[in-house]
Enzyme design. Structure first.
Site, PDB file in Angstrom:
ATOM      1  N   LYS A   1       0.864  -1.183   0.000  1.00 26.46           N
ATOM      2  CA  LYS A   1       0.000   0.000   0.000  1.00 26.46           C
ATOM      3  C   LYS A   1       0.899   1.231   0.000  1.00 26.46           C
ATOM      4  O   LYS A   1       1.561   1.526   0.991  1.00 26.46           O
ATOM      5  CB  LYS A   1      -0.922   0.035   1.212  1.00 26.46           C
ATOM      6  CG  LYS A   1      -1.917   1.202   1.169  1.00 26.46           C
ATOM      7  CD  LYS A   1      -2.780   1.251   2.392  1.00 26.46           C
ATOM      8  CE  LYS A   1      -3.855   2.331   2.227  1.00 26.46           C
ATOM      9  NZ  LYS A   1      -3.276   3.666   1.923  1.00 26.46           N
TER      10      LYS A   1
ATOM     11  N   ASP B   1       1.916   5.131   0.067  1.00 25.87           N
ATOM     12  CA  ASP B   1       1.411   6.278   0.820  1.00 25.87           C
ATOM     13  C   ASP B   1       1.718   7.543   0.033  1.00 25.87           C
ATOM     14  O   ASP B   1       2.766   8.168   0.204  1.00 25.87           O
ATOM     15  CB  ASP B   1       2.076   6.319   2.203  1.00 25.87           C
ATOM     16  CG  ASP B   1       1.417   7.318   3.140  1.00 25.87           C
ATOM     17  OD1 ASP B   1       0.332   7.831   2.798  1.00 25.87           O
ATOM     18  OD2 ASP B   1       1.984   7.593   4.208  1.00 25.87           O
TER      19      ASP B   1
ATOM     20  N   GLU C   1       2.945   1.379   5.384  1.00 24.81           N
ATOM     21  CA  GLU C   1       1.608   1.804   5.773  1.00 24.81           C
ATOM     22  C   GLU C   1       0.638   0.624   5.834  1.00 24.81           C
ATOM     23  O   GLU C   1      -0.303   0.626   6.626  1.00 24.81           O
ATOM     24  CB  GLU C   1       1.073   2.857   4.803  1.00 24.81           C
ATOM     25  CG  GLU C   1      -0.234   3.451   5.273  1.00 24.81           C
ATOM     26  CD  GLU C   1      -0.892   4.348   4.235  1.00 24.81           C
ATOM     27  OE1 GLU C   1      -1.882   4.998   4.582  1.00 24.81           O
ATOM     28  OE2 GLU C   1      -0.416   4.377   3.095  1.00 24.81           O
TER      29      GLU C   1
END
Length: 328
Positions: free
Chosen positions: A44, A46, A185
């Protein structure tokens, strides 16, 4: 049923018009990774969600909200022209990486901002993770596995402004654990067989890493609601001193907010316990601590997305967070 890709040699097939904008598919937040071979996992990132539209006459970088930020991402736009296709739409995330290769939203904000920064727009990297349109074909109704099969040879191996967001071949639980241990994250899970649909969708899932630590409460900012708290002011230890690490404005009920304010008003500080100049702040003696859940640290040692989980008296057994121990 998923569409099959048209053959370019089929004279009966007319090109599909290229959309000027596509609302992005947005992942749904869940507590743990899904299981099963139908799920693919990625880091993921960021950063800023971007759709890069490539046409013979122009290249545009469009944000999640529909804003044209082409001028902010010059290096990405320039490299997009070199991908070898007349028209395409790439979906991905613009990020700036820290010294350990992790995306850092604070660094990205500085790189695209107007204020002087150690990081400039040339450091922004676009991680492409989906292909929505290619040379006259709208690919959104094709499965993710097919879209990424077409995307990968265009961007895999690139190490400059445009890169490939690679699938991690591991089960979700193991990958999530490693991602959190390395300060990422979180992770994204996507169904391999799913078409691309705009909006928040269950075919894309996000699982976020969170941290939980204890911080000293050094005051508050009043709420607009009488007798309540707007934000708690939090501090960590740095040697023998307390250092302000940001405010927390969520996680309590109205009743808890009023009770916290009563407790803090009963222990007003004779002098500010931290270096903070801000109008309307009410400082308190550092006698209470808060349990706080948060996502990460910013580059200037502030908590990202803190949420209040409880408060208690500070005593000798309380382990208050040490600011010089957190991973950057």
């Amino acid at each position: 049923m998923a569409k099959t890709l048209r053959q370019k040699t089929d004279p009966a097939t007319l090109p599909e018009p290229m959309p000027r904008r596509i609302d992005p598919c947005v992942a749904t937040l869940v507590d743990k990774p899904p299981t099963g071979p139908e799920w693919a996992f990625e880091v993921k990132w960021d950063g800023y969600r971007l759709a890069v539209h490539i046409e013979p006459a122009e290249v545009r970088a469009i944000t999640r909200g529909g804003y044209d930020w082409t001028k902010k991402f010059g290096a990405i736009v320039a490299e997009a022209r070199e991908l070898g296709h007349a028209s395409m739409i790439l979906d991905g995330e613009a990020v700036v990486l820290d010294d350990q290769g992790r995306s850092d939203f604070g660094l990205l904000q500085r790189a695209v901002g107007k204020k002087p920064s150690l990081h400039d727009a040339g450091e922004i990297v676009f991680y492409a993770f989906d292909l929505l349109y290619l040379d006259g074909q709208d690919l959104r109704m094709h499965p993710l596995s097919e879209r990424r099969r077409l995307l990968e040879p265009m961007v895999f191996g690139r190490t400059s402004a445009i890169r490939f967001s690679e699938e991690v071949h591991a089960d979700g639980d193991s990958f999530f654990k490693v991602a959190c241990e390395h300060g990422l994250e979180g992770i994204i899970a996507k169904r391999r067989d799913a078409p691309y649909r705009s909006g928040r969708r269950p075919e894309w899932l996000k699982i976020k890493c969170t941290r939980r630590d204890t911080f000293v409460i050094v005051g508050y900012e009043p709420s607009t609601m009488p007798g309540a708290i707007g934000r708690l002011l939090l501090a960590a230890r740095k040697g023998d001193d307390l250092v302000y690490v940001g405010g927390c404005g969520t996680g309590w009920s109205n009743k808890e907010s009023s009770h916290l304010r009563e407790l803090l008003d009963a222990i007003p500080a004779k002098r500010p316990p931290v270096a903070l100049k801000r109008k309307g702040v009410v400082f308190s003696e550092p006698l209470l601590v808060a349990e706080v859940e948060y996502r990460a640290w910013t580059q200037d040692d502030k908590l990202r997305h803190p949420a209040f989980k409880g408060a208690r008296a500070l005593d000798e057994e309380t382990k208050v967070y040490e600011i010089n121990t957190h991973p950057m």
